[in-house]
Design a protein around this motif. Structure first.
Motif, mmCIF file in Angstrom:
data_model
loop_
_atom_site.group_PDB
_atom_site.id
_atom_site.type_symbol
_atom_site.label_atom_id
_atom_site.label_comp_id
_atom_site.label_asym_id
_atom_site.label_seq_id
_atom_site.Cartn_x
_atom_site.Cartn_y
_atom_site.Cartn_z
ATOM 1 N N VAL A 150 13.006 5.289 -5.485
ATOM 2 C CA VAL A 150 11.937 4.511 -6.114
ATOM 3 C C VAL A 150 11.845 3.150 -5.425
ATOM 4 O O VAL A 150 12.861 2.459 -5.270
ATOM 5 C CB VAL A 150 12.218 4.308 -7.618
ATOM 6 N N ILE A 151 10.651 2.775 -4.969
ATOM 7 C CA ILE A 151 10.461 1.490 -4.293
ATOM 8 C C ILE A 151 9.534 0.593 -5.104
ATOM 9 O O ILE A 151 8.380 0.939 -5.364
ATOM 10 C CB ILE A 151 9.845 1.661 -2.892
ATOM 11 N N ASP A 152 10.058 -0.561 -5.493
ATOM 12 C CA ASP A 152 9.257 -1.620 -6.116
ATOM 13 C C ASP A 152 8.642 -2.437 -4.980
ATOM 14 O O ASP A 152 9.339 -3.151 -4.274
ATOM 15 C CB ASP A 152 10.184 -2.475 -6.994
ATOM 16 N N CYS A 153 7.332 -2.328 -4.798
ATOM 17 C CA CYS A 153 6.646 -2.960 -3.668
ATOM 18 C C CYS A 153 6.191 -4.384 -3.956
ATOM 19 O O CYS A 153 5.459 -4.982 -3.144
ATOM 20 C CB CYS A 153 5.453 -2.112 -3.234
ATOM 21 N N ALA A 154 6.573 -4.935 -5.112
ATOM 22 C CA ALA A 154 6.284 -6.327 -5.483
ATOM 23 C C ALA A 154 4.791 -6.626 -5.568
ATOM 24 O O ALA A 154 4.386 -7.781 -5.549
ATOM 25 C CB ALA A 154 6.951 -7.308 -4.502
ATOM 26 N N ASN A 155 3.967 -5.575 -5.657
ATOM 27 C CA ASN A 155 2.500 -5.740 -5.665
ATOM 28 C C ASN A 155 2.031 -6.535 -4.448
ATOM 29 O O ASN A 155 1.091 -7.335 -4.519
ATOM 30 C CB ASN A 155 2.043 -6.428 -6.963
ATOM 31 N N GLY A 156 2.724 -6.315 -3.331
ATOM 32 C CA GLY A 156 2.429 -7.069 -2.119
ATOM 33 C C GLY A 156 2.125 -6.185 -0.932
ATOM 34 O O GLY A 156 1.899 -4.971 -1.067
ATOM 35 N N VAL A 157 2.156 -6.795 0.244
ATOM 36 C CA VAL A 157 1.744 -6.121 1.470
ATOM 37 C C VAL A 157 2.700 -4.986 1.860
ATOM 38 O O VAL A 157 2.357 -4.123 2.676
ATOM 39 C CB VAL A 157 1.612 -7.158 2.611
ATOM 40 N N GLY A 158 3.885 -4.961 1.236
ATOM 41 C CA GLY A 158 4.798 -3.851 1.484
ATOM 42 C C GLY A 158 4.287 -2.534 0.932
ATOM 43 O O GLY A 158 4.717 -1.465 1.371
ATOM 44 N N ALA A 159 3.352 -2.603 -0.043
ATOM 45 C CA ALA A 159 2.836 -1.377 -0.671
ATOM 46 C C ALA A 159 2.077 -0.494 0.318
ATOM 47 O O ALA A 159 2.418 0.691 0.490
ATOM 48 C CB ALA A 159 1.967 -1.724 -1.871
ATOM 49 N N PRO A 160 1.035 -0.998 1.007
ATOM 50 C CA PRO A 160 0.359 -0.142 1.979
ATOM 51 C C PRO A 160 1.265 0.253 3.144
ATOM 52 O O PRO A 160 1.152 1.366 3.678
ATOM 53 C CB PRO A 160 -0.823 -0.993 2.457
ATOM 54 N N ALA A 161 2.178 -0.633 3.541
ATOM 55 C CA ALA A 161 3.088 -0.299 4.632
ATOM 56 C C ALA A 161 4.032 0.830 4.221
ATOM 57 O O ALA A 161 4.265 1.780 4.980
ATOM 58 C CB ALA A 161 3.886 -1.535 5.047
ATOM 59 N N ALA A 162 4.582 0.744 3.000
ATOM 60 C CA ALA A 162 5.484 1.789 2.515
ATOM 61 C C ALA A 162 4.756 3.123 2.371
ATOM 62 O O ALA A 162 5.330 4.186 2.601
ATOM 63 C CB ALA A 162 6.107 1.373 1.183
#
Length: 550
Positions: A213-225
């Protein structure tokens, strides 16, 4: 001899006036403050990035517009040198001087003087690649930055909305293209291909672990992940959470790596998403920090921070080097800061050299470069592994004498490809952790049991003036304000296994207090007693005093 188009610089500079009564400072993470105050700074950073490129014979300089783990109203900008490393420290001072010129005329004077003293050949080309995170203030700030590029006549390449580590990767890839040191294809696709291919080779034949499970911090890591997930799904199933990049106020709000590290608990949004024993991890707002965790059978939260990552990774690399038959031929070391848990330092020091340096990526990165293989991680989850040119040559030319040596050597070579060596990279580090867990057949429980963290607490203290705080001994001792360290020492001595230090933040207008002790209640109490002492000794708004011990 080429010259600056003064009238064009004046015209564009007048569009981006410096706000009065604000002093900007290029710090550990570049410029960082409220996004709505940074317009003039971004314009001037465009100019200094162009000049940096000219000074380096047209090599591409990187610029990232981000405030990482900070709240959404904040923003910032940092420059990246040609090999993907942090900006040379002398230029940090120049950037600060540029940003604080009060008027356009003052700025033109500073600019002219700098070009002359730095002996910059203005006829040289200037190339800059830039990107931003998902903050609402980003587009306007990028526009101001682009005016700066235009003013100095620099060629800009817009990498769009992407992670900070990808921007660093692009800088090195562009500058090494076509050379023997070629780092990778200079595109986001090239980055994902490099990481995913190395990862798949490293876990080939290993059991597929439970979903992560990855918490993407509602940030730019979300589309990258999400992009990465599609490439590694046959070997690792990623479950993405906190992916709302367009919801106002969601970025880093009760989620992300900094929240997990500071609050030492699960983001509330994951409460029903993580099963007992299942691994989870959090990225921060620009995906350069990583924090792992799991919930045990009794429902208790366990944090696996940068110290735990360093211990896991360093021990694995030492083991591979030994198995490859290269023990004694490559020196391996770990670099930490004063924030490292005392138990992690003890665990690591029993296995390899450990060095403590002041907080800040540039200090860790530079110290790690002194080893053939240098592992550095801050407790906050920012870190990477550096392979020196010597070690890279050794690994690519070494001839193993047994199948076991050959296998270990292949793993080390693939690790060099998997690890983003330009900067801490949450996604790269995540895959690295998953590789080690797969090879050791560890769950989060076995990993956590490598050593037991000493209970610790980190407290922020709002003071009247953080600049009065000066430190020495890798920031473990205060030298100013006078007499404060002696009072801290007297309090620390009352606690079993007590340790505490105080330092000014490099990214926020606060002072940070770290404390640890053998028992949790004592660690908490020590932290707040020191915080209260610091507050009382240096003054501030009573409403901001640390509340536990009012």
């Amino acid at each position: 001899m080429a010259t600056i188009d003064v009238e064009e610089v004046r015209r564009l500079s007048d569009l981006h006036p410096k706000p009065a009564l604000i002093r900007f400072q290029y710090g550990t993470a570049g410029f960082r403050t409220l996004g709505n105050t940074l317009d003039s700074v971004l314009f001037r950073v465009g100019i200094i990035a162009g000049l940096r490129s000219k000074k380096l014979d047209g090599k591409t300089i990187g610029v990232m517009v981000t405030a990482s783990h900070n709240p959404e109203p904040d923003n910032g900008v940092k420059l990246v040198d040609p090999r993907g490393e942090m900006l040379e420290s002398s230029w940090e001072t120049h950037a600060t001087t540029f940003s604080n010129a009060a008027t356009t005329e003052d700025f033109l004077f500073v600019l002219d003087a700098f070009v002359k003293t730095a002996k910059i050949d203005l006829s040289k080309p200037a190339r800059v690649v830039y990107a931003r995170d998902t903050r609402p203030s980003g587009p306007a700030l990028v526009s101001a930055f682009e005016d700066g590029l235009k003013a100095i006549g620099a060629e800009g390449r817009d990498a769009g909305v992407t992670t900070t580590p990808i921007l660093h990767y692009l800088v090195r890839s562009i500058n090494t293209k076509g050379t023997k040191d070629a780092y990778g294809e200079d595109s986001e696709q090239g980055y994902f291909a490099k990481l995913s291919e190395a990862f798949k080779k490293l876990v080939a034949g290993r059991a597929t672990p439970p979903p992560l499970v990855i918490d993407c911090a509602n940030g730019v890591g979300a589309p990258a992940a999400a992009k990465l997930s599609g490439l590694v799904k046959e070997n690792l199933l990623l479950v993405l959470e906190n992916t709302s990049t367009t919801t106002p106020g969601a970025l880093n709000n009760s989620c992300g790596a900094d929240y997990v590290k500071t609050a030492q608990k699960l983001p509330p949004s994951l409460a029903s998403k993580l099963n007992a024993g299942q691994r989870g991890c959090s990225l921060d707002g620009d995906a350069d920090r990583l924090m792992y965790f799991y919930i045990d059978e009794g429902g208790k939260f366990h944090m696996l921070d940068g110290d735990k990552i360093a211990a896991l990774v360093a021990a694995f690399i030492v083991e591979l080097v030994k198995t490859a038959g290269l023990e004694g031929q490559l020196n391996i070391g770990v670099v930490q800061t004063a924030y490292a848990n005392g138990a992690s330092t003890k665990y690591l020091a029993e296995r390899l050299p450990v060095k403590c340096v002041p907080t800040g990526v540039k200090h860790l990165h530079h110290a790690a470069e002194h080893y053939d293989i240098g592992v550095y991680f801050e407790a906050n989850g920012h870190g990477t592994v550096l392979f020196s040119p010597t070690s890279q040559d050794k690994l690519t030319t070494y001839e193993p004498s047994t199948p076991a040596q050959s296998t270990a050597l292949t793993h080390l070579i693939n690790l060099m490809q998997l690890i983003n060596q330009t900067v801490g990279d949450a996604l790269s580090d995540m895959l690295l952790v998953e590789v080690v867990l797969a090879h050791k057949s560890y769950s989060g429980v076995e990993w956590d049991s490598l050593y037991a963290d000493l209970p610790n607490r980190l407290v922020k203290v709002v003071v009247a003036d953080r600049t009065i705080f000066k430190t020495q001994d890798a920031e473990r001792q205060l030298v100013s304000p006078p007499g404060l360290q002696k009072k801290i020492d007297e309090i620390v001595q009352r606690y079993d296994g007590g340790r505490s230090f105080v330092r000014p933040s490099g990214t926020e207008d606060v002072v940070r207090v770290y404390a640890e002790s053998i028992f949790r209640p004592q660690a908490d109490e020590l932290a707040f007693r020191i915080a209260g002492l610091v507050y009382d000794e240096t003054g501030g708004d009573p409403a901001q005093r640390p509340k536990e011990f009012m």
